[in-house]
Write a protein that holds these residues in place. Structure first.
Motif: not given
Length: 161
Positions: A36-58
């Protein structure tokens, strides 16, 4: 063997390549596409997109540790995740146990870095690992990946050069 940081571990990704912790901040999340928590995939992708260029990954760690809510084969896992979230660009691992007799070494180590409360009790438990490979903090399954406390922790980790 005594290990001190997450840099001592690696995961096999869905495509068969290895993921190693190296000079980036990583939010490690045990995932299960049929949970049921699989709905978090979208938010995890958004978090990854927001900070990936700064040296962050999910890092999504596919797991069947809680009611076997994940498929067995990498291609099935990838298809199920795509069904939940059209675009997932952060790395996803092949199956790994997050508890029990066959626990992945990363999760065995992480359990020593937090209190009993900080260990996964269900899918989508999150560990924030710093660039230095140390466990910074953890978030429970119910914590949304875009919650203010997660954002604050990620930004603080990124600011800690």
């Amino acid at each position: 063997m005594h290990t001190n940081t997450a840099k001592d571990f690696s995961f096999t990704l869905l495509d068969g390549t290895l993921f190693k912790f190296s000079n980036q901040d990583v939010l490690v999340v045990n995932t299960a596409s049929q949970c049921g928590f699989a709905r978090q995939f979208n938010a995890l992708q958004e978090l990854h997109d927001r900070y990936h260029a700064q040296g962050f990954t999910v890092l999504g760690v596919s797991s069947q540790s809680f009611r076997k809510q994940e498929f067995d084969q990498p291609c099935e896992i990838a298809a199920a995740i795509k069904n939940k979230c059209n675009r997932v660009t952060f790395p996803i691992t092949q199956l790994a146990a997050v508890r029990g007799k066959s626990i992945h070494p990363f999760y065995a180590w992480a359990a020593t870095q937090v209190s009993l409360l900080g260990r996964p009790k269900w899918n989508f438990h999150k560990y924030l690992i710093g660039k230095d490979g140390r466990c910074i903090t953890w978030f429970s399954s119910v914590t949304d990946p875009l919650a203010p406390n997660v954002i604050d922790a990620v930004e603080a980790a990124l600011a800690n050069q």
